[in-house]
Design an enzyme around this catalytic site. Sequence first.
Site, PDB file in Angstrom:
ATOM      1  CE  LYS A  83     -12.867  -3.991  -6.069  1.00 41.71           C
ATOM      2  NZ  LYS A  83     -12.453  -3.161  -4.992  1.00 41.71           N
ATOM      3  CE  LYS A  96      -7.648 -12.783  -7.499  1.00 40.36           C
ATOM      4  NZ  LYS A  96      -7.580 -13.168  -6.112  1.00 40.36           N
ATOM      5  CE  LYS A 109      -4.010  -2.189   2.060  1.00 41.12           C
ATOM      6  NZ  LYS A 109      -4.504  -2.600   3.378  1.00 41.12           N
TER       7      LYS A 109
END
Length: 330
Positions: A197, A194, A111
Amino acid sequence: MEIVLSGIRSTGNLHLGNYLGAVQNFVKLQDDYKCYFFIADYHSLTTHPTPENLYKNVRQVLVEYLAAGIDPEKSTLYIQSDVPEVAELYLLLNMNAYLGELERTTSFKEKARKQPENVNAGLLTYPVLMAADIVIHHADKVPVGKDQEQNLEMARKFARRFNTMYKVEYFKEPQPFNFGKELIKIPGLDGTGKMGKSEGNGIFLADDENTIRKKIMRAVTDTGPTVPNSEMTEPVKNLFTILEIVSEKDTVNYFKEQYQNCTIRYGDLKKQLAEDVIKLIKPINERIKDIDKNNEYLAKVAKLGAEKARESASKTIKEVREIIGFKKFY
Ligand code: TRP
């Protein structure tokens, strides 16, 4: 009864991959475990959402989990920020969490790399808040994906450290929950990887029929097999993977045979796949629309969840305060 707990990210609508890979399993757990499911809205503040977005996202997640089958009577379904006891436990656990170990966690490093302009203390202590979420209800098991395993390990470490420091056997060490079977990974529609979004890759529970049809008809394929029994390319294999999950065995066999003898028309495969996906999603989609209109129901659910969660959390906080040595002067 064993306690299962899971935190739910409060960003983004649920897609078919989330549903089949996780939420459907949560729904099944409700009869055999004492379940706590909560929307992790404190955690979401690390990325500084606007007040409007924060509210909208939390509401949407609540609506979709209810529509997918989380039963607020059977489970304790709550919003994290409705339980301020969690914030207090987080403060207390922070006294025992060390800068070095927090800096070394993979999710922090990742992050920090993604948002270098906003490496705040909340991001650093994310695993401590997550530990507080878990141990505040003395959860035995936490269903987590690969990316959360390290955070769960930290939760065990913080629980153990508290016990050692105060010479108590108070907190349990939460274990990762294994759904038994191999976790199903739902591929996306864009040919690789996979379902997520990103644009054109995912089918959402909130998508209407026509959107689902359009998305599937646009899914990436190839030019078709020319040699019998040839190996499938990844995009085609991915469509078959979804077909195997949502369609009848006969349907799958029918298209496999057509693939193998090179007569397959991907358009037909996609049409069938779209109808079978719609059959699965439509009832959930209709419930999303109903629940979304029902503010009264949402208020009732949130209030019930908050009450049940606070009952358990406040008991823990009271006991933790005693263990630590806070005594009232009045
Ligand atoms: N970190 C989890 C995620 O990103 C969400 C979460 C917050 C969580 N608190 C939790 C998961 C406690 C399990 C238990 O998906």
